[in-house]
Design a protein around this motif. Structure first.
Motif, PDB file in Angstrom:
ATOM      1  N   TYR A  37       0.860  -1.170   0.000  1.00 46.06           N
ATOM      2  CA  TYR A  37       0.000   0.000   0.000  1.00 46.06           C
ATOM      3  C   TYR A  37       0.906   1.232   0.000  1.00 46.06           C
ATOM      4  N   ARG A  38       0.319   2.363  -0.332  1.00 38.84           N
ATOM      5  CA  ARG A  38       1.081   3.610  -0.248  1.00 38.84           C
ATOM      6  C   ARG A  38       0.180   4.735   0.230  1.00 38.84           C
ATOM      7  N   GLN A  39       0.831   5.716   0.835  1.00 39.64           N
ATOM      8  CA  GLN A  39       0.107   6.888   1.316  1.00 39.64           C
ATOM      9  C   GLN A  39       0.928   8.122   1.022  1.00 39.64           C
ATOM     10  N   ALA A  40       0.373   8.985   0.187  1.00 39.83           N
ATOM     11  CA  ALA A  40       1.001  10.260  -0.128  1.00 39.83           C
ATOM     12  C   ALA A  40       0.499  11.322   0.853  1.00 39.83           C
ATOM     13  N   GLY A  42      -1.443  14.010   2.631  1.00 41.48           N
ATOM     14  CA  GLY A  42      -2.785  14.533   2.437  1.00 41.48           C
ATOM     15  C   GLY A  42      -3.747  13.590   1.749  1.00 41.48           C
ATOM     16  N   LYS A  43      -3.303  12.371   1.487  1.00 43.89           N
ATOM     17  CA  LYS A  43      -4.164  11.408   0.802  1.00 43.89           C
ATOM     18  C   LYS A  43      -4.362  10.164   1.650  1.00 43.89           C
ATOM     19  N   GLN A  44      -5.396   9.399   1.306  1.00 46.81           N
ATOM     20  CA  GLN A  44      -5.661   8.162   2.018  1.00 46.81           C
ATOM     21  C   GLN A  44      -4.704   7.059   1.551  1.00 46.81           C
ATOM     22  N   ARG A  45      -4.488   6.101   2.421  1.00 49.11           N
ATOM     23  CA  ARG A  45      -3.671   4.955   2.055  1.00 49.11           C
ATOM     24  C   ARG A  45      -4.430   4.147   0.990  1.00 49.11           C
ATOM     25  N   GLU A  46      -3.689   3.715  -0.042  1.00 49.64           N
ATOM     26  CA  GLU A  46      -4.321   2.991  -1.130  1.00 49.64           C
ATOM     27  C   GLU A  46      -3.545   1.727  -1.458  1.00 49.64           C
ATOM     28  N   SER A  62      -3.306   2.584 -11.698  1.00 51.82           N
ATOM     29  CA  SER A  62      -2.263   3.585 -11.905  1.00 51.82           C
ATOM     30  C   SER A  62      -0.857   2.995 -12.015  1.00 51.82           C
ATOM     31  N   GLU A  88       4.178  11.305  -9.209  1.00 55.05           N
ATOM     32  CA  GLU A  88       2.958  10.973  -8.471  1.00 55.05           C
ATOM     33  C   GLU A  88       3.040   9.628  -7.745  1.00 55.05           C
ATOM     34  N   ALA A  91       5.456   8.582  -2.186  1.00 55.30           N
ATOM     35  CA  ALA A  91       4.600   8.211  -1.058  1.00 55.30           C
ATOM     36  C   ALA A  91       5.416   7.371  -0.080  1.00 55.30           C
TER      37      ALA A  91
END
Length: 121
Positions: A37-40, A42-46, A62, A88, A91
């Motif tokens: 998983y990754r988290q940038a 200000g963004k949610q973990r995806e 992506s 992009e 993360a």
């Protein structure tokens, strides 16, 4: 103590490659699905990619074609080969796995501590 230990993050230029590794250590009887998983900021973990114990894989749209997930069951290790990296993709990348600690016990979900991947020129 059971833990997931990631390695391989760092700074890379756009278009470059990195290979992340995550080793599960401790007293483990069996491992089911493993993933990244990754988290940038200000963004949610995806979810980035996942792989079952049998080798079936799943990728976020992506990263399809650019990233490859694999595992070495003998080493309790999962890898993420990342090619053609883009800014992009920057993360913190986290390893995740479902671990069975004893025969006949349930599986528990574990997370690694995270490793930073920065794609920048």
């Amino acid at each position: 103590q059971v833990q997931l230990v990631e390695s391989g993050g760092g700074l890379v230029q756009p278009g470059g490659s990195l290979r992340l590794s995550c080793a599960a250590s401790g007293s483990i009887f069996s491992i089911n699905a493993m993933g990244w998983y990754r988290q940038a900021p200000g963004k949610q973990r995806e979810l980035v990619a996942a792989i079952t114990s049998g080798g079936s894989t799943n990728y976020a749209d992506s990263v399809k074609v650019r990233f490859t997930i694999s595992r070495d069951n003998a080493k309790n290790t999962v890898y993420l080969q990342m090619n053609s990296l883009k800014p992009e993709d920057t993360a913190v990348y986290y390893c995740n796995a479902d671990l069975q600690l004893m025969r006949f016990s349930r599986y528990y979900n574990y997370w690694g501590q995270g490793t930073q991947v920065t794609v920048s020129s």
